[in-house]
Design a protein around this motif. Structure first.
Motif, PDB file in Angstrom:
ATOM      1  N   THR A   7       0.786  -1.193  -0.071  1.00 34.24           N
ATOM      2  CA  THR A   7       0.077   0.008   0.023  1.00 34.24           C
ATOM      3  C   THR A   7       0.845   1.437   0.025  1.00 34.24           C
ATOM      4  O   THR A   7       2.095   1.194   0.688  1.00 34.24           O
ATOM      5  N   PRO A   8       0.549   2.238  -0.581  1.00 37.21           N
ATOM      6  CA  PRO A   8      -0.737   2.430  -1.605  1.00 37.21           C
ATOM      7  C   PRO A   8      -0.388   1.661  -2.800  1.00 37.21           C
ATOM      8  O   PRO A   8       0.898   1.327  -3.275  1.00 37.21           O
ATOM      9  N   SER A   9      -1.364   1.408  -3.437  1.00 36.67           N
ATOM     10  CA  SER A   9      -1.035   1.207  -5.304  1.00 36.67           C
ATOM     11  C   SER A   9      -0.343   2.178  -5.773  1.00 36.67           C
ATOM     12  O   SER A   9       0.233   2.033  -6.821  1.00 36.67           O
ATOM     13  N   HIS A  10      -0.883   3.492  -5.695  1.00 33.93           N
ATOM     14  CA  HIS A  10      -0.178   4.737  -6.298  1.00 33.93           C
ATOM     15  C   HIS A  10      -0.088   5.931  -5.321  1.00 33.93           C
ATOM     16  O   HIS A  10      -0.731   6.289  -4.463  1.00 33.93           O
ATOM     17  N   GLN A  11       1.243   6.312  -5.497  1.00 27.80           N
ATOM     18  CA  GLN A  11       1.699   7.310  -4.560  1.00 27.80           C
ATOM     19  C   GLN A  11       2.183   8.417  -5.314  1.00 27.80           C
ATOM     20  O   GLN A  11       2.978   8.358  -6.132  1.00 27.80           O
ATOM     21  N   VAL A  12       1.615   9.797  -5.135  1.00 32.27           N
ATOM     22  CA  VAL A  12       2.295  10.980  -6.029  1.00 32.27           C
ATOM     23  C   VAL A  12       2.739  11.742  -4.772  1.00 32.27           C
ATOM     24  O   VAL A  12       2.286  12.334  -3.765  1.00 32.27           O
ATOM     25  N   THR A  13       3.830  12.472  -5.000  1.00 32.55           N
ATOM     26  CA  THR A  13       4.527  13.282  -4.217  1.00 32.55           C
ATOM     27  C   THR A  13       5.272  14.292  -4.903  1.00 32.55           C
ATOM     28  O   THR A  13       5.612  14.396  -6.130  1.00 32.55           O
ATOM     29  N   GLN A  14       5.757  15.437  -4.346  1.00 34.33           N
ATOM     30  CA  GLN A  14       6.390  16.595  -4.909  1.00 34.33           C
ATOM     31  C   GLN A  14       7.821  16.129  -4.700  1.00 34.33           C
ATOM     32  O   GLN A  14       8.422  15.676  -3.560  1.00 34.33           O
ATOM     33  N   MET A  15       8.703  16.548  -5.526  1.00 37.08           N
ATOM     34  CA  MET A  15       9.982  16.520  -5.349  1.00 37.08           C
ATOM     35  C   MET A  15      10.602  17.188  -4.185  1.00 37.08           C
ATOM     36  O   MET A  15      10.157  18.281  -3.713  1.00 37.08           O
ATOM     37  N   GLY A  16      11.414  16.416  -3.525  1.00 40.15           N
ATOM     38  CA  GLY A  16      11.991  16.722  -2.219  1.00 40.15           C
ATOM     39  C   GLY A  16      11.463  16.240  -0.964  1.00 40.15           C
ATOM     40  O   GLY A  16      11.642  16.487   0.095  1.00 40.15           O
ATOM     41  N   GLN A  17      10.092  15.641  -1.253  1.00 36.73           N
ATOM     42  CA  GLN A  17       9.389  15.436   0.134  1.00 36.73           C
ATOM     43  C   GLN A  17       9.763  13.739   0.362  1.00 36.73           C
ATOM     44  O   GLN A  17      10.511  13.458  -0.509  1.00 36.73           O
ATOM     45  N   GLU A  18       9.389  13.397   1.467  1.00 37.01           N
ATOM     46  CA  GLU A  18       9.734  12.013   1.894  1.00 37.01           C
ATOM     47  C   GLU A  18       8.642  11.166   1.483  1.00 37.01           C
ATOM     48  O   GLU A  18       7.350  11.595   1.631  1.00 37.01           O
ATOM     49  N   VAL A  19       8.818   9.885   1.172  1.00 33.56           N
ATOM     50  CA  VAL A  19       7.410   9.011   1.062  1.00 33.56           C
ATOM     51  C   VAL A  19       7.861   7.766   1.808  1.00 33.56           C
ATOM     52  O   VAL A  19       9.084   7.389   1.996  1.00 33.56           O
ATOM     53  N   ILE A  20       6.834   6.967   2.135  1.00 30.56           N
ATOM     54  CA  ILE A  20       7.036   5.916   2.770  1.00 30.56           C
ATOM     55  C   ILE A  20       5.992   4.867   2.133  1.00 30.56           C
ATOM     56  O   ILE A  20       4.825   4.966   2.056  1.00 30.56           O
ATOM     57  N   LEU A  21       6.836   4.010   1.447  1.00 28.02           N
ATOM     58  CA  LEU A  21       5.986   2.545   0.910  1.00 28.02           C
ATOM     59  C   LEU A  21       5.771   1.386   1.918  1.00 28.02           C
ATOM     60  O   LEU A  21       7.012   1.029   2.307  1.00 28.02           O
ATOM     61  N   ARG A  22       4.912   0.978   1.938  1.00 30.72           N
ATOM     62  CA  ARG A  22       4.363  -0.060   2.975  1.00 30.72           C
ATOM     63  C   ARG A  22       4.140  -1.443   2.273  1.00 30.72           C
ATOM     64  O   ARG A  22       3.620  -1.605   1.403  1.00 30.72           O
ATOM     65  N   CYS A  23       4.521  -2.421   2.806  1.00 30.41           N
ATOM     66  CA  CYS A  23       4.542  -3.757   2.435  1.00 30.41           C
ATOM     67  C   CYS A  23       4.193  -4.798   3.825  1.00 30.41           C
ATOM     68  O   CYS A  23       4.761  -4.523   4.770  1.00 30.41           O
ATOM     69  N   VAL A  24       3.346  -5.630   3.496  1.00 30.37           N
ATOM     70  CA  VAL A  24       2.819  -6.612   4.389  1.00 30.37           C
ATOM     71  C   VAL A  24       3.320  -7.988   3.908  1.00 30.37           C
ATOM     72  O   VAL A  24       2.667  -8.494   2.963  1.00 30.37           O
ATOM     73  N   PRO A  25       4.602  -8.495   4.309  1.00 27.02           N
ATOM     74  CA  PRO A  25       4.926  -9.811   3.443  1.00 27.02           C
ATOM     75  C   PRO A  25       4.147 -10.818   3.935  1.00 27.02           C
ATOM     76  O   PRO A  25       3.463 -10.700   5.058  1.00 27.02           O
ATOM     77  N   ILE A  26       4.382 -12.044   3.526  1.00 31.80           N
ATOM     78  CA  ILE A  26       3.677 -13.163   3.930  1.00 31.80           C
ATOM     79  C   ILE A  26       4.216 -13.557   5.431  1.00 31.80           C
ATOM     80  O   ILE A  26       5.387 -13.578   5.688  1.00 31.80           O
ATOM     81  N   SER A  27       3.286 -14.131   6.365  1.00 30.40           N
ATOM     82  CA  SER A  27       3.342 -13.867   7.601  1.00 30.40           C
ATOM     83  C   SER A  27       4.686 -14.895   8.352  1.00 30.40           C
ATOM     84  O   SER A  27       5.433 -14.585   9.139  1.00 30.40           O
ATOM     85  N   ASN A  28       4.861 -16.088   7.698  1.00 31.62           N
ATOM     86  CA  ASN A  28       5.993 -16.954   8.044  1.00 31.62           C
ATOM     87  C   ASN A  28       7.227 -16.513   7.488  1.00 31.62           C
ATOM     88  O   ASN A  28       8.395 -17.495   7.388  1.00 31.62           O
ATOM     89  N   HIS A  29       7.333 -15.485   6.485  1.00 30.49           N
ATOM     90  CA  HIS A  29       8.652 -15.385   5.758  1.00 30.49           C
ATOM     91  C   HIS A  29       9.654 -14.618   6.415  1.00 30.49           C
ATOM     92  O   HIS A  29       9.067 -13.954   7.265  1.00 30.49           O
ATOM     93  N   LEU A  30      10.895 -14.687   6.186  1.00 27.05           N
ATOM     94  CA  LEU A  30      11.829 -13.869   6.992  1.00 27.05           C
ATOM     95  C   LEU A  30      12.780 -13.196   6.205  1.00 27.05           C
ATOM     96  O   LEU A  30      13.765 -12.319   6.533  1.00 27.05           O
ATOM     97  N   TYR A  31      12.769 -13.483   4.776  1.00 20.80           N
ATOM     98  CA  TYR A  31      13.740 -12.672   3.963  1.00 20.80           C
ATOM     99  C   TYR A  31      12.828 -11.613   3.105  1.00 20.80           C
ATOM    100  O   TYR A  31      11.852 -11.978   2.477  1.00 20.80           O
ATOM    101  N   PHE A  32      13.075 -10.325   3.209  1.00 23.28           N
ATOM    102  CA  PHE A  32      12.317  -9.353   2.475  1.00 23.28           C
ATOM    103  C   PHE A  32      13.163  -8.544   1.540  1.00 23.28           C
ATOM    104  O   PHE A  32      14.362  -8.263   1.706  1.00 23.28           O
TER     105      PHE A  32
END
Lengths: 117, 110
Positions: A7-32
């Protein structure tokens, strides 16, 4: 089959700003992982993460980029001081525990399209 | 340096025709090769891995170390095979770090 969620599927930001892209891996996985794909170009490796630390990173992953697993379920990619050239599709991926071996199968998320204006 | 090359950006065939998507690699060690597929509006997913020597959805791929190739083949293409196909290489014991080719868009016409 379990899925990696981004999430999100699409993120728009202005140059110079900070963004955080989020991921929920599969629950028993350990390598990302994070990969990215600039429009019309190859899917490129950014970073791998295991046991709460970066295990490998590419040249693209400069000091504006950081990753963390803040709560045991989410895996985030932060980009500070975004540049126009950061515009890309960012894919999160995870894989099964205890492998890192030849049969390892990467499970990819559906991606976050980042647009830096 | 490791590199994966997929020379065709687009491959267009008619339903029932044979398909071969080319992949060449450059790596001095023992590579592990994969084919990933991305159907329209879906995520990248593993199709084949050379170590398994399997056939998935009628596709096969043989690692040819002499020619440094890992071409993906299917004798009779179906419309539902239309997708982006990515060849990927992993260095031995390199975990999930994959080096991808540019991708080939396969279009199967009725």
């Amino acid at each position: 089959e379990p899925e990696v969620t981004q999430t999100p599927s699409h993120q728009v930001t202005q140059m110079g700003q900070e963004v955080i892209l989020r991921c929920v891996p599969i629950s028993n996985h350990l390598y990302f992982y994070w990969y990215r794909q600039i429009l019309g170009q190859k899917v490129e490796f950014l970073v791998s993460f295991y046991n709460n630390e970066i295990s490998e990173k590419s040249e693209i992953f400069d000091d504006r980029f950081s990753v963390e697993r803040p709560d045991g379920s989410n895996f985030t990619l932060k980009i500070r001081s975004t540049k126009l050239e950061d515009s890309a599709m960012y894919f999160c991926a995870s894989t099964s525990p205890g492998q890192g071996a030849v049969n390892e199968k990467l499970f990819f998320g559906s991606g976050t399209q980042l647009s830096v204006l | 340096a490791q590199r994966v090359t997929q020379p065709e950006k687009l491959l267009s065939v008619f339903k029932g025709a044979p398909v071969e998507l080319k992949c060449n690699y450059s790596y001095s060690g023992s590579p592990e090769l994969f084919w990933y597929v991305q159907y329209s509006r879906q995520r990248l997913q593993l199709l084949l891995r050379h170590i398994s020597r399997e056939s998935i959805k009628g596709f096969t791929a043989d690692l040819n170390k002499g020619e440094t190739s890992f071409h993906l083949k299917k004798p009779f293409a179906q419309e539902e095979d239309s997708a982006m196909y990515y060849c990927a290489l992993r260095r031995h014991n390199q975990g999930g770090k994959l080096i991808f080719g540019q991708g080939t868009e396969l279009s199967v016409k009725p």
